[in-house]
Design a protein around this motif. Structure first.
Motif, PDB file in Angstrom:
ATOM      1  N   MET A   1       0.916  -1.328  -0.047  1.00 36.73           N
ATOM      2  CA  MET A   1      -0.046   0.146  -0.085  1.00 36.73           C
ATOM      3  C   MET A   1       0.924   1.339   0.062  1.00 36.73           C
ATOM      4  O   MET A   1       1.951   1.439   0.979  1.00 36.73           O
ATOM      5  CB  MET A   1      -0.856   0.020   1.283  1.00 36.73           C
ATOM      6  CG  MET A   1      -1.756   1.243   1.385  1.00 36.73           C
ATOM      7  SD  MET A   1      -2.828   1.385   2.712  1.00 36.73           S
ATOM      8  CE  MET A   1      -3.726   0.190   2.563  1.00 36.73           C
ATOM      9  N   ASP A   3       1.338   5.207   0.873  1.00 36.94           N
ATOM     10  CA  ASP A   3       0.675   6.106   1.786  1.00 36.94           C
ATOM     11  C   ASP A   3       0.984   7.626   1.077  1.00 36.94           C
ATOM     12  O   ASP A   3       2.306   8.027   1.334  1.00 36.94           O
ATOM     13  CB  ASP A   3       1.040   5.904   3.237  1.00 36.94           C
ATOM     14  CG  ASP A   3       0.171   6.643   4.051  1.00 36.94           C
ATOM     15  OD1 ASP A   3      -0.507   7.769   3.739  1.00 36.94           O
ATOM     16  OD2 ASP A   3       0.322   6.440   5.303  1.00 36.94           O
ATOM     17  N   GLU A  28      -2.730  -0.057  -4.596  1.00 34.72           N
ATOM     18  CA  GLU A  28      -3.495   0.615  -3.496  1.00 34.72           C
ATOM     19  C   GLU A  28      -2.828   1.981  -3.013  1.00 34.72           C
ATOM     20  O   GLU A  28      -1.560   1.750  -2.511  1.00 34.72           O
ATOM     21  CB  GLU A  28      -4.030  -0.192  -2.270  1.00 34.72           C
ATOM     22  CG  GLU A  28      -4.887   0.079  -1.260  1.00 34.72           C
ATOM     23  CD  GLU A  28      -5.378  -0.937  -0.460  1.00 34.72           C
ATOM     24  OE1 GLU A  28      -6.006  -0.535   0.741  1.00 34.72           O
ATOM     25  OE2 GLU A  28      -5.015  -2.277  -0.591  1.00 34.72           O
ATOM     26  N   LEU A  30      -3.160   5.596  -0.324  1.00 32.22           N
ATOM     27  CA  LEU A  30      -3.977   6.520   0.313  1.00 32.22           C
ATOM     28  C   LEU A  30      -3.853   8.006   0.150  1.00 32.22           C
ATOM     29  O   LEU A  30      -2.546   8.299   0.031  1.00 32.22           O
ATOM     30  CB  LEU A  30      -3.671   6.173   1.873  1.00 32.22           C
ATOM     31  CG  LEU A  30      -3.947   4.711   2.341  1.00 32.22           C
ATOM     32  CD1 LEU A  30      -3.464   4.328   3.807  1.00 32.22           C
ATOM     33  CD2 LEU A  30      -5.468   4.459   2.457  1.00 32.22           C
ATOM     34  N   PHE A  53     -12.747   4.052  -5.095  1.00 34.15           N
ATOM     35  CA  PHE A  53     -12.251   4.384  -4.011  1.00 34.15           C
ATOM     36  C   PHE A  53     -13.367   4.372  -2.841  1.00 34.15           C
ATOM     37  O   PHE A  53     -14.563   4.393  -2.930  1.00 34.15           O
ATOM     38  CB  PHE A  53     -11.596   5.644  -4.245  1.00 34.15           C
ATOM     39  CG  PHE A  53     -12.614   6.973  -4.433  1.00 34.15           C
ATOM     40  CD1 PHE A  53     -13.335   7.323  -3.301  1.00 34.15           C
ATOM     41  CD2 PHE A  53     -13.024   7.178  -5.590  1.00 34.15           C
ATOM     42  CE1 PHE A  53     -14.067   8.467  -3.533  1.00 34.15           C
ATOM     43  CE2 PHE A  53     -14.083   8.113  -6.039  1.00 34.15           C
ATOM     44  CZ  PHE A  53     -14.731   8.704  -4.825  1.00 34.15           C
ATOM     45  N   ASP A  59      -9.807  10.459   4.696  1.00 37.01           N
ATOM     46  CA  ASP A  59      -8.951   9.844   4.077  1.00 37.01           C
ATOM     47  C   ASP A  59      -9.551   8.833   2.850  1.00 37.01           C
ATOM     48  O   ASP A  59     -10.854   8.369   2.952  1.00 37.01           O
ATOM     49  CB  ASP A  59      -8.179   8.755   4.694  1.00 37.01           C
ATOM     50  CG  ASP A  59      -7.136   9.218   5.935  1.00 37.01           C
ATOM     51  OD1 ASP A  59      -6.754  10.477   5.821  1.00 37.01           O
ATOM     52  OD2 ASP A  59      -6.897   8.532   6.995  1.00 37.01           O
ATOM     53  N   THR A  61      -9.032   5.809   0.362  1.00 35.48           N
ATOM     54  CA  THR A  61      -8.135   4.615  -0.009  1.00 35.48           C
ATOM     55  C   THR A  61      -8.739   4.254  -1.525  1.00 35.48           C
ATOM     56  O   THR A  61      -9.759   3.991  -1.929  1.00 35.48           O
ATOM     57  CB  THR A  61      -8.770   3.371   0.695  1.00 35.48           C
ATOM     58  OG1 THR A  61      -8.534   3.727   2.317  1.00 35.48           O
ATOM     59  CG2 THR A  61      -8.011   1.911   0.337  1.00 35.48           C
TER      60      THR A  61
END
Length: 71
Positions: A1, A3, A28, A30, A53, A59, A61
């Motif tokens: 993921m 970020d 993925e 964020l 999403f 936030d 994702t």
């Protein structure tokens, strides 16, 4: 993921671009603002990914999935 929260554009797109060197079928990421959401979406779609999403508070994702040939 990946970020990219707390990053202003174009940093989230740059983070994704560097990750895409691996040519994975999905990513993925964020993000925490709508501008990043829109810019990452535009970049991903331009590179052949479908974008979905979910939002939780501030936030987002994002799930990026490589489009199949012919779709």
């Amino acid at each position: 993921m990946l970020d990219a929260r707390g990053r202003s554009c174009p940093e989230p797109v740059i983070i994704l671009k560097k990750a895409m060197i691996s040519q994975e079928n999905s990513y993925e990421i964020l993000v925490d603002n709508k501008t990043a959401l829109e810019n990452v979406t535009r970049y991903a779609e331009h590179n052949g990914y479908q974008v979905a999403f979910t939002q939780s508070n501030d936030d987002f994702t994002m799930i990026l999935t490589k489009k199949q040939a012919g779709i």
